[in-house]
Motif scaffolding. Sequence first.
Motif, PDB file in Angstrom:
ATOM      1  N   SER A  78       0.860  -1.184   0.000  1.00 47.21           N
ATOM      2  CA  SER A  78       0.000   0.000   0.000  1.00 47.21           C
ATOM      3  C   SER A  78       0.897   1.235   0.000  1.00 47.21           C
ATOM      4  O   SER A  78       1.890   1.275   0.719  1.00 47.21           O
ATOM      5  N   ARG A  86      -5.715  -1.399  -6.863  1.00 51.10           N
ATOM      6  CA  ARG A  86      -6.895  -0.603  -6.519  1.00 51.10           C
ATOM      7  C   ARG A  86      -6.418   0.776  -6.092  1.00 51.10           C
ATOM      8  O   ARG A  86      -5.558   0.913  -5.236  1.00 51.10           O
ATOM      9  N   TRP A  87      -6.978   1.793  -6.745  1.00 49.25           N
ATOM     10  CA  TRP A  87      -6.712   3.184  -6.401  1.00 49.25           C
ATOM     11  C   TRP A  87      -7.821   3.673  -5.493  1.00 49.25           C
ATOM     12  O   TRP A  87      -8.987   3.346  -5.697  1.00 49.25           O
ATOM     13  N   TYR A  88      -7.467   4.496  -4.511  1.00 54.32           N
ATOM     14  CA  TYR A  88      -8.436   5.204  -3.680  1.00 54.32           C
ATOM     15  C   TYR A  88      -8.141   6.689  -3.799  1.00 54.32           C
ATOM     16  O   TYR A  88      -6.993   7.111  -3.701  1.00 54.32           O
ATOM     17  N   HIS A 129      -9.260  10.066  -1.932  1.00 55.08           N
ATOM     18  CA  HIS A 129      -9.947  10.646  -0.774  1.00 55.08           C
ATOM     19  C   HIS A 129     -10.008  12.151  -1.001  1.00 55.08           C
ATOM     20  O   HIS A 129      -8.973  12.797  -1.150  1.00 55.08           O
ATOM     21  N   LEU A 146     -14.889   9.309  -0.596  1.00 55.65           N
ATOM     22  CA  LEU A 146     -13.849   8.400  -1.065  1.00 55.65           C
ATOM     23  C   LEU A 146     -14.328   7.737  -2.351  1.00 55.65           C
ATOM     24  O   LEU A 146     -15.466   7.283  -2.430  1.00 55.65           O
ATOM     25  N   THR A 164     -13.043   4.947  -5.647  1.00 51.23           N
ATOM     26  CA  THR A 164     -12.082   3.885  -5.920  1.00 51.23           C
ATOM     27  C   THR A 164     -12.204   3.425  -7.369  1.00 51.23           C
ATOM     28  O   THR A 164     -13.254   3.554  -7.991  1.00 51.23           O
ATOM     29  N   THR A 213     -10.430   0.071  -9.876  1.00 45.17           N
ATOM     30  CA  THR A 213      -9.574  -1.114  -9.897  1.00 45.17           C
ATOM     31  C   THR A 213      -9.015  -1.333 -11.307  1.00 45.17           C
ATOM     32  O   THR A 213      -9.575  -0.851 -12.285  1.00 45.17           O
ATOM     33  N   TYR A 265      -4.222   6.966  -2.783  1.00 47.59           N
ATOM     34  CA  TYR A 265      -3.575   5.724  -2.336  1.00 47.59           C
ATOM     35  C   TYR A 265      -3.556   4.725  -3.477  1.00 47.59           C
ATOM     36  O   TYR A 265      -4.465   4.690  -4.300  1.00 47.59           O
ATOM     37  N   GLU A 276      -3.111   0.473  -3.787  1.00 45.43           N
ATOM     38  CA  GLU A 276      -2.928  -0.834  -3.156  1.00 45.43           C
ATOM     39  C   GLU A 276      -2.678  -1.865  -4.228  1.00 45.43           C
ATOM     40  O   GLU A 276      -3.393  -1.893  -5.241  1.00 45.43           O
TER      41      GLU A 276
END
Length: 110
Positions: free
Chosen positions: A6, A33-35, A37, A75, A77, A79, A105, A107
């Motif tokens: 991460s 996976r992108w987040y 925020h 948030l 996301t 993928t 972020y 992951e």
Amino acid sequence: MRDSQSAVLERGVPLGEEHVTEPFEAGWAGEARWYVHFLKGSPSSEVALQVQISPDGLNWIDHESPEIHTPAVGLATITVRAFGLWLRLKTARTTGADEVLLRIYLELKE
């Protein structure tokens, strides 16, 4: 046990019209996976999220996965699979003019 990683790639970056993250080498991973925020969001603003890929970290093309459109709050996301070696995320404002601050972020899993 699967390997995972991460990373926080952006911390409080302002979104003008468009922003791209720094390239991230992820050839060992099978999925990502992108987040995004929205630290300072705007319900009247919409943001497009598009994963980009590269064979060398220099030349970029949009990944074939669909672009995601989301309100600039909370948030979000996105993928991606089958992405090769290098990844980055492009965020672009599609509507609105209020200030938006992002934390992004990434992951990765084997």
